[in-house]
Structures are given as structure tokens and as C-alpha cells.
Design a protein around this motif. Sequence first.
Motif, mmCIF file in Angstrom:
data_model
loop_
_atom_site.group_PDB
_atom_site.id
_atom_site.type_symbol
_atom_site.label_atom_id
_atom_site.label_comp_id
_atom_site.label_asym_id
_atom_site.label_seq_id
_atom_site.Cartn_x
_atom_site.Cartn_y
_atom_site.Cartn_z
ATOM 1 N N UNK A 143 0.824 -1.299 -0.040
ATOM 2 C CA UNK A 143 0.085 -0.081 0.089
ATOM 3 C C UNK A 143 0.880 1.285 -0.183
ATOM 4 N N UNK A 144 2.138 1.235 0.611
ATOM 5 C CA UNK A 144 2.732 2.343 0.742
ATOM 6 C C UNK A 144 3.348 2.779 -0.779
ATOM 7 N N UNK A 145 3.741 1.830 -1.365
ATOM 8 C CA UNK A 145 4.169 1.994 -2.935
ATOM 9 C C UNK A 145 3.081 2.663 -3.617
ATOM 10 N N UNK A 146 1.930 1.949 -3.556
ATOM 11 C CA UNK A 146 0.810 2.668 -4.397
ATOM 12 C C UNK A 146 0.408 4.021 -4.006
ATOM 13 N N UNK A 147 0.398 4.258 -2.736
ATOM 14 C CA UNK A 147 0.343 5.676 -2.195
ATOM 15 C C UNK A 147 1.391 6.756 -2.927
ATOM 16 N N UNK A 148 2.678 6.356 -2.911
ATOM 17 C CA UNK A 148 3.451 7.227 -3.480
ATOM 18 C C UNK A 148 3.295 7.351 -4.872
ATOM 19 N N UNK A 149 3.166 6.173 -5.482
ATOM 20 C CA UNK A 149 2.862 6.228 -7.040
ATOM 21 C C UNK A 149 1.740 7.088 -7.499
ATOM 22 N N UNK A 150 0.640 7.088 -6.588
ATOM 23 C CA UNK A 150 -0.320 8.252 -6.946
ATOM 24 C C UNK A 150 0.098 9.600 -6.845
ATOM 25 N N UNK A 151 0.921 9.678 -5.939
ATOM 26 C CA UNK A 151 1.136 11.294 -5.846
ATOM 27 C C UNK A 151 2.394 11.524 -6.630
ATOM 28 N N UNK A 152 3.310 10.835 -7.180
ATOM 29 C CA UNK A 152 4.215 10.834 -8.043
ATOM 30 C C UNK A 152 3.512 11.134 -9.450
ATOM 31 N N UNK A 153 2.402 10.772 -9.777
ATOM 32 C CA UNK A 153 1.536 10.597 -10.827
ATOM 33 C C UNK A 153 0.988 12.040 -10.825
ATOM 34 N N UNK A 154 0.646 12.679 -9.725
ATOM 35 C CA UNK A 154 -0.053 13.948 -10.000
ATOM 36 C C UNK A 154 0.961 15.173 -10.485
ATOM 37 N N UNK A 232 4.863 0.246 -15.168
ATOM 38 C CA UNK A 232 4.449 1.587 -15.310
ATOM 39 C C UNK A 232 3.969 2.073 -16.471
ATOM 40 N N UNK A 233 4.648 1.719 -17.578
ATOM 41 C CA UNK A 233 4.264 2.181 -18.980
ATOM 42 C C UNK A 233 2.690 1.509 -19.470
ATOM 43 N N UNK A 234 2.469 0.173 -18.956
ATOM 44 C CA UNK A 234 1.175 -0.464 -19.312
ATOM 45 C C UNK A 234 0.164 0.198 -18.254
ATOM 46 N N UNK A 235 0.375 0.971 -17.184
ATOM 47 C CA UNK A 235 -0.534 1.406 -16.470
ATOM 48 C C UNK A 235 -1.128 2.974 -17.046
ATOM 49 N N UNK A 236 -0.296 3.432 -18.037
ATOM 50 C CA UNK A 236 -0.576 4.693 -18.840
ATOM 51 C C UNK A 236 -1.386 4.501 -19.883
ATOM 52 N N UNK A 237 -2.271 5.397 -20.410
ATOM 53 C CA UNK A 237 -3.016 5.320 -21.774
ATOM 54 C C UNK A 237 -1.850 5.458 -22.752
ATOM 55 N N UNK A 238 -2.249 4.626 -24.120
ATOM 56 C CA UNK A 238 -1.294 4.709 -24.987
ATOM 57 C C UNK A 238 -0.973 6.087 -25.437
ATOM 58 N N UNK A 239 -1.870 6.969 -25.328
ATOM 59 C CA UNK A 239 -1.614 8.362 -25.913
ATOM 60 C C UNK A 239 -0.766 9.034 -24.803
ATOM 61 N N UNK A 240 -0.352 8.476 -23.707
ATOM 62 C CA UNK A 240 0.411 9.267 -22.717
ATOM 63 C C UNK A 240 1.789 8.587 -22.852
ATOM 64 N N UNK A 241 2.001 7.393 -23.587
ATOM 65 C CA UNK A 241 3.317 6.824 -23.544
ATOM 66 C C UNK A 241 4.422 7.839 -23.885
ATOM 67 N N UNK A 242 5.604 7.434 -23.514
ATOM 68 C CA UNK A 242 6.853 8.132 -23.856
ATOM 69 C C UNK A 242 7.030 8.380 -25.654
#
Length: 525
Positions: A143-154, A232-242
Motif C-alpha cells: 500500500x505504501x508503494x501505491x500511495x507514493x505512485x499516486x502522488x508521483x503521478x499527480x 509503469x508504462x502499461x498503467x498509462x493510456x497509450x496516448x500518454x506513452x513516451x
Amino acid sequence: MTLPAIRTHQKGEQSTTPEGANNYPETMRLSVDTFGGRVHVEWDPQSAVTPLGQLPFFIEFLKLGNLFNPWVEDCPLSSISPNAPSKKDILGTLLLSILAGHKRYAHVTTIRSDGVNPGLLGMNKIVSEDSLRRSLSKIPEEPGAHWFQKHFKKCYGPLLEEPWIMDVDTTVKVLYGKQEGAVVGYNPKKPGRPSHTYHTYFMANLRLVLDVEVQPGNQMAASYTAPGLWTLIDSLPRKCWPAFLRGDIAFGTDGVMSEAEARELPYLFKLKLTKNATRLIQKLMSNSAWGKAGHGWEGQESSLKLMGWKASRRVIVLRRPLSQEKDLKAKKRDSEGPQPQQLGFIFGEIEGKNSQYEYAVLVTCLPDEVLTIAQHYRDRADCENIFDELKNQWGWGGYTTQDLQRCRLAARAVGLIYNWWNLYVRLADPDRHLEGITSRPLLLHAVAKQTSHAGQTHLKITSTHGRADRVRQVLSRITDFFESLKSCAEQFTSEQLWYQILSKALEKFLGGKILKPPLVLAESG
């Protein structure tokens, strides 16, 4: 007969203060002779003062951007004891410690006398170092990893629809105790020393951390980076990929490239100079198709299929003449006997001339010409600068505990707060990136004293920086921008306010474009 006197009350414990020692009152004055004359010194422990006097401007950034409170509220920490410190006190202490440039939990003691900033963050107190360690140990790892990943994404989420590049890389954190995961692995600076490995994903050019994973020191290979990378990449929509994925020789493997090709994600990596890569260079040495690749390099493209590869891939072979200094070093290495494999290698007596070149081989599926691809890879050097800043100027070189779980939490906390400070500093100077060693003394360190009168709180700041006047102008400009946002805050949701702040901070990167949140966010706000 005389009986001994009966003592109704026993004596208490003996005083540990040595005889002759004085218990000085807090208001006692001392006199000190200096080269400037006699000085009278007085302690005033009751005054609300802070060495981080310009932090209130950053606190306003956290409040308007709705960054700090949601981070605290989402923290998966639950305390059973009614005497346990609140989540805000724990995370606020961690925030202040990281901003102050600390690398050890023990350094928290140096900010416990701050009488200003804890209250401005809504905290009741700064907790002790032991309390901070114990509290972080109670945060579950997943849960701690998901918590940080959420706020990284913000921090980086609003920028994903703009063209961007993902850098992947690893670095080593040297350890000196018996920590979990302290294993001897690849360590170029201190061979044989146990370490942790930091697998990190960056948004190139903006120096934003997307995520970081801490693994044992012997898990340095790209195969250990890949699971988190593809998640990480698969969690992003295709249009948001690098636009493409970029990495050094550790990632130029068939496994990583095959996964990228399966996802139709372009990539650019450097190849190890294996025997087959060396043969290709020898084949191209006498070729006249070398073209300019910038910065003194020449290059030409070819195709190569290494052992274990399922198909041949496009490669760019680069070379540049060695300078006289490098030439002498190369001859010295040759005279000393066989050397370990380097990133580039040298050929002499080329085309009958007494000249030497260093070579490098890039593998890519990008359609760009040689000059553009060579420049793309040179730009990857900025990734090394981020590692240097985070390890030497922030807390990635410290906050070490015996368990790996808290080391992972601390690494992500440093990365997140680094992102916040990075974006805030870009409001002050949108044209360039200021590293922590420059930006913290400039925009954070100053002596401030807080006073209250007639229901109003006042803060008097004294900066000792040589550019104090410039700093005051910059902070005034940031405050004016925040005031303009607050004047129309009722018309904006919290997401829209954050997008406005990001647009201002990254106006050079965005070319003046104003970021707009998705309609779903705007309606749900």
C-alpha cells in the motif's frame, strides 16, 4: 539511651550534576571578548524563530497545489495508541527534514526547535527521530508503494499528453552496516562494499522522478528493472506513452528491446562492444559513408544481429578522433597490458594514418537520421546529473534502516519531495533547472522570527545570501501569481488550480501552452 531519629521521607536520587556546576537560568547573559569588541550573549528559547525562513512561500505552493494534505490523508498508516503522533506530524517532520538537506534520521534533532514552520504546515510538533523511524515501519510496503505512485503521478500526469522521453537507469547506494539487501554487487567506486541498487524512471529534460525501486546490491541488471518499467508504462493510456525509451548499455539487451517492440514503443540504447559489434566497426572503418554526428563525432548506420537476438536491428556506429590527452592515456593503458572492457574502444593506424578513434554503437528503432539520434543519446547525460543531485544534495545517500521496506519508503519520499521542490523552483526561474545545492540556500535558508499581535501573525525574514535582493523580487513575483490564482479560486477546482501552477512553472517547456485537466476531473472536483 538515645534512639536514632526516624526519617519520615527518604532522600531522593542523588544529583548527577557535578559539584560546583551551575544551573544557568535561560535568561542569563554571558560576555565574550571578540576581535570586534566585547559582546553580550543571551539565550531566548521562547522566541518563535526558524533557519528556514523562506519556507512559507513553498508551503503556500503546497497548499494551492493541493499537494501536502492529500499526501497526508492518503498515507496508509494507522495508529492504535492514542498517544501516537498524528500522520501530519510524522510526514511533516519527514518533509522538513528532507528539505533541510538531511541524510540521517538523527539529523531531525537539529530542526526540533523550529517554532515557525510546523505550525504553518498545520502540525502540532516535530516528532523525534525514533518516533519517525517507528512510524514509517508501520506503513505496509505494497500500500505504501501505491500511495507514493499516486502522488508521483499527480506531479507528472498532466504532462503526459505532451511529447516526452523516458530515461531508465540504475545507481548504487553504498552501505556500511548489516542492512537487509546489503549485498556485494557492481560498485565502481568502492568494489567489494555491500550496497543497494536504485532502479529509477525519469521524465527527461524536466528532471522529474516517475518512480524508484530499491533492490539488493546484486540486482543491477535490466532484468530487475524491467518488471517495474513495463508495469509503469502499461498503467498509462497509450496516448500518454513516451516518444521513446532511452537507456545505457545495461538496457541494450534482447529482452528489453523485444518487450518494447511488442508494445510498438520506440527505444534508443547503447550496446556493449562485443565481438560481433567490434567486427561491424572493423568492417565500416574503411567505408567513406561517415557523416557528421555533432560535437566532433562522425557516424553511419548499419544493421546488426548479435547472438541471442531473434532478428537484426538498426544500429548507429559513432566515432571521434581522440584528443592528445586521451591518446596518451590510451597508449599508457596498452603498455600496462589487458584492460577491462570500456564503453568505447580505440583503433590505431586507420586508413594508413597514425590516428586513433573512439567508437560507440547505438541500437534503435527510431527513423531519425544519424545526427538526431546521436544528439538524443548525448542528451541522456542529464539523467546522470539527476542521480548526482539526488544522492549528493538530497537524501538518497542516507535515511538507511536495517529493513529494506523503510529504505524503499524513504527513497520514494525523497523523490516526491524533490519533484515538488523542482516544480516550485521553476516558478522562480522557468528558464533553467537549479540544483538543490544552489536553490535551497537561495530560496529556503534565511533567519525568520514570528510575532503575533491583534490576531495577526507577522514574519520578519533576514537573508544572509549575497543575492538577497534578487530573491525578494523572485518571491514577490511568485506571491503575486498565487494572489491572482486565489482571486479566482472559487471558479477553479483543485485540479484546475494545479494545472494552472504547472503551466506557469513549465511555460518554457510547454511553449506558453496552458494545460487543461480532463473533463472528468473538472466535473468531479
